[in-house]
Design a protein around this motif. Structure first.
Motif, PDB file in Angstrom:
ATOM      1  N   GLN A  42     -32.180  29.653 -22.557  1.00 52.70           N
ATOM      2  CA  GLN A  42     -32.682  28.683 -21.578  1.00 52.70           C
ATOM      3  C   GLN A  42     -31.723  27.506 -21.461  1.00 52.70           C
ATOM      4  O   GLN A  42     -31.712  26.805 -20.453  1.00 52.70           O
ATOM      5  N   GLU A  43     -30.905  27.331 -22.483  1.00 48.78           N
ATOM      6  CA  GLU A  43     -29.933  26.235 -22.471  1.00 48.78           C
ATOM      7  C   GLU A  43     -28.975  26.381 -21.294  1.00 48.78           C
ATOM      8  O   GLU A  43     -28.495  25.380 -20.739  1.00 48.78           O
ATOM      9  N   GLU A  44     -28.712  27.619 -20.893  1.00 46.95           N
ATOM     10  CA  GLU A  44     -27.821  27.863 -19.771  1.00 46.95           C
ATOM     11  C   GLU A  44     -28.343  27.212 -18.493  1.00 46.95           C
ATOM     12  O   GLU A  44     -27.572  26.914 -17.581  1.00 46.95           O
ATOM     13  N   PHE A  45     -29.649  26.954 -18.427  1.00 44.61           N
ATOM     14  CA  PHE A  45     -30.260  26.342 -17.250  1.00 44.61           C
ATOM     15  C   PHE A  45     -30.625  24.878 -17.481  1.00 44.61           C
ATOM     16  O   PHE A  45     -30.553  24.074 -16.553  1.00 44.61           O
ATOM     17  N   CYS A  46     -30.994  24.540 -18.707  1.00 46.07           N
ATOM     18  CA  CYS A  46     -31.286  23.130 -18.993  1.00 46.07           C
ATOM     19  C   CYS A  46     -30.046  22.268 -18.798  1.00 46.07           C
ATOM     20  O   CYS A  46     -30.110  21.180 -18.206  1.00 46.07           O
ATOM     21  N   LEU A  47     -28.902  22.735 -19.275  1.00 44.02           N
ATOM     22  CA  LEU A  47     -27.689  21.930 -19.247  1.00 44.02           C
ATOM     23  C   LEU A  47     -27.245  21.570 -17.829  1.00 44.02           C
ATOM     24  O   LEU A  47     -27.052  20.389 -17.522  1.00 44.02           O
ATOM     25  N   VAL A  79     -35.336  23.849 -14.019  1.00 47.02           N
ATOM     26  CA  VAL A  79     -34.934  24.974 -14.864  1.00 47.02           C
ATOM     27  C   VAL A  79     -35.561  26.275 -14.360  1.00 47.02           C
ATOM     28  O   VAL A  79     -34.894  27.299 -14.240  1.00 47.02           O
ATOM     29  N   TYR A  80     -36.865  26.249 -14.070  1.00 47.81           N
ATOM     30  CA  TYR A  80     -37.523  27.447 -13.527  1.00 47.81           C
ATOM     31  C   TYR A  80     -36.806  27.937 -12.273  1.00 47.81           C
ATOM     32  O   TYR A  80     -36.556  29.135 -12.115  1.00 47.81           O
ATOM     33  N   LYS A  81     -36.528  26.999 -11.372  1.00 48.43           N
ATOM     34  CA  LYS A  81     -35.916  27.383 -10.091  1.00 48.43           C
ATOM     35  C   LYS A  81     -34.547  28.027 -10.320  1.00 48.43           C
ATOM     36  O   LYS A  81     -34.195  29.014  -9.654  1.00 48.43           O
ATOM     37  N   GLY A  82     -33.792  27.479 -11.250  1.00 52.39           N
ATOM     38  CA  GLY A  82     -32.500  28.074 -11.566  1.00 52.39           C
ATOM     39  C   GLY A  82     -32.635  29.487 -12.095  1.00 52.39           C
ATOM     40  O   GLY A  82     -31.866  30.389 -11.729  1.00 52.39           O
ATOM     41  N   MET A  83     -33.640  29.709 -12.944  1.00 50.90           N
ATOM     42  CA  MET A  83     -33.873  31.046 -13.492  1.00 50.90           C
ATOM     43  C   MET A  83     -34.296  32.029 -12.402  1.00 50.90           C
ATOM     44  O   MET A  83     -33.802  33.160 -12.337  1.00 50.90           O
ATOM     45  N   LEU A  84     -35.222  31.597 -11.556  1.00 52.17           N
ATOM     46  CA  LEU A  84     -35.701  32.462 -10.481  1.00 52.17           C
ATOM     47  C   LEU A  84     -34.563  32.842  -9.541  1.00 52.17           C
ATOM     48  O   LEU A  84     -34.418  34.011  -9.155  1.00 52.17           O
TER      49      LEU A  84
END
Length: 362
Positions: free
Chosen positions: A230-235, A343-348
């Motif tokens: 998840q760090e890949e998206f939090c950062l 973060v959710y949006k980046g993952m989706l």
């Protein structure tokens, strides 16, 4: 006081001082095998319990142009249901015209001792009366069931004296309601409602004359359950570490075998846990009891399962999602600028991108 776009950005800058001076190096240190793949999935929906229910409501309003619908169990409405038009005018949420096409299913026990039943009623009334979605897109068959704050299952949860929908204590909040609601499973109800093309609601949900056991068999799944960073998206998206925004550095994804190829045509469902039901606390044991893996394998649905962190912010909330502004951002949590929402949006977006999963799957 309501905030405009410039005020929102100023407040975020003041609260979240960037802690990633070398973003490129941080991202490069994450192995490709832990980077969320692009699977070309489609039709994203979400469901959640308790805090996850509130966040599911929030996500579908804030990113209504992306999401197709949601299931809400043991929670309540989008936090700004009373002034959502203001956030729309400020372009802090997607255009509210998108809300009309949502599919929504709300399930809640009348004896819920943590989240008042009235919260679910407010949620229903907002979608029905304020937004005006058609009746055949809103399901409330199990809004008002005789139950506490738990997750009704047809397959998992303790059985015997003192158990069932009216049982208080259960490690994973999953209860078997067979004595009161035979063959009712909240996850089966949600997935079959959210995706009408599956044609399984009438056959799989007791309120429509069906049985959950007509749809899936307990333990019948053999897809790939694995961790991702998840760090890949939090950062990059929240401009901070996951710890800073109270998310775990690790999430989970479940990929049915039929969803591993570039031409699989699979759907995407986001599963949001309740307070304390994090992977940090329970590993994969909670998620395995949701009947979601069985449904994913049966119907070709990739499951995105993010995890909050266990935090101490001086309140009683533990491992909850930012649905009440606990990050100190005020009303920002109800907008696209909620760090967890980013973060959710980046993952989706990543999962729905053009297929690129060779390294992750191998």
């Amino acid at each position: 006081m309501e905030l405009g776009r410039a005020q929102v950005e100023a407040r975020l800058a003041a609260i979240f001082e960037p802690k990633t001076p070398n973003l490129a190096a941080e991202l490069a240190s994450i192995p490709n095998t832990r980077k969320l793949p692009s699977l070309k999935v489609h039709s994203p929906t979400s469901s959640g319990f308790s805090s996850g229910c509130y966040m599911s409501s929030l996500l579908n309003v804030v990113h209504s142009a992306t999401m197709k619908g949601f299931g809400c169990l043991g929670g309540g409405p989008y936090g700004a249901y009373f002034n959502y038009k203001y956030y729309n005018d400020q372009q802090l949420i997607d255009n509210i015209s998108n809300l009309q096409d949502k599919r929504v299913i709300i399930q809640h026990g009348t004896q819920d001792e943590y989240t008042a039943y009235e919260q679910a009623v407010t949620n229903r009334d907002w979608w029905k009366d304020e937004i005006g979605i058609p009746e055949d897109q809103l399901n409330t068959d199990y809004l008002g069931m005789d139950g506490y704050h738990n997750i009704p299952s047809a397959f998992y949860g303790p059985t015997g004296p003192g158990t069932g929908c009216l049982s208080f204590e259960n490690t994973y909040s999953v209860v078997n309601c067979a004595t009161k609601y035979p063959d009712y499973d909240s996850s089966v109800a949600s997935i079959c409602w959210l995706y009408p093309d599956l044609n399984c609601f009438n056959s799989g949900v007791p309120s429509a004359g069906g049985k959950a056991s007509n749809v899936v068999t307990k333990g019948n799944y053999n897809g790939m359950l694995t961790e991702f960073s998840q760090e890949e998206f939090c950062l990059p998206y929240a401009d901070n570490t996951c710890e800073k925004i109270y998310m775990s550095d690790t999430g989970h994804i479940y990929i049915p075998n039929q969803c591993k190829s570039s031409d699989s045509n699979c759907k995407l469902h986001l599963v949001l846990h309740g307070c304390g039901l994090t992977a940090m606390n329970w590993g994969t044991e909670y998620m395995k009891r949701l009947t979601m893996f069985e449904l994913a394998d049966k119907f070709g649905i990739v499951l995105l399962i993010p995890s909050a962190n266990n935090f101490d912010n001086g309140e009683t909330l533990t491992g909850c999602w930012n649905t009440n502004g606990y990050l100190g951002t005020g009303h920002i949590f109800m907008t696209k600028d909620n760090p967890q929402m980013k973060v959710y949006k980046g993952m989706l977006d990543r999962l729905m991108g053009e297929w690129d999963a060779s390294e992750f799957l191998n």
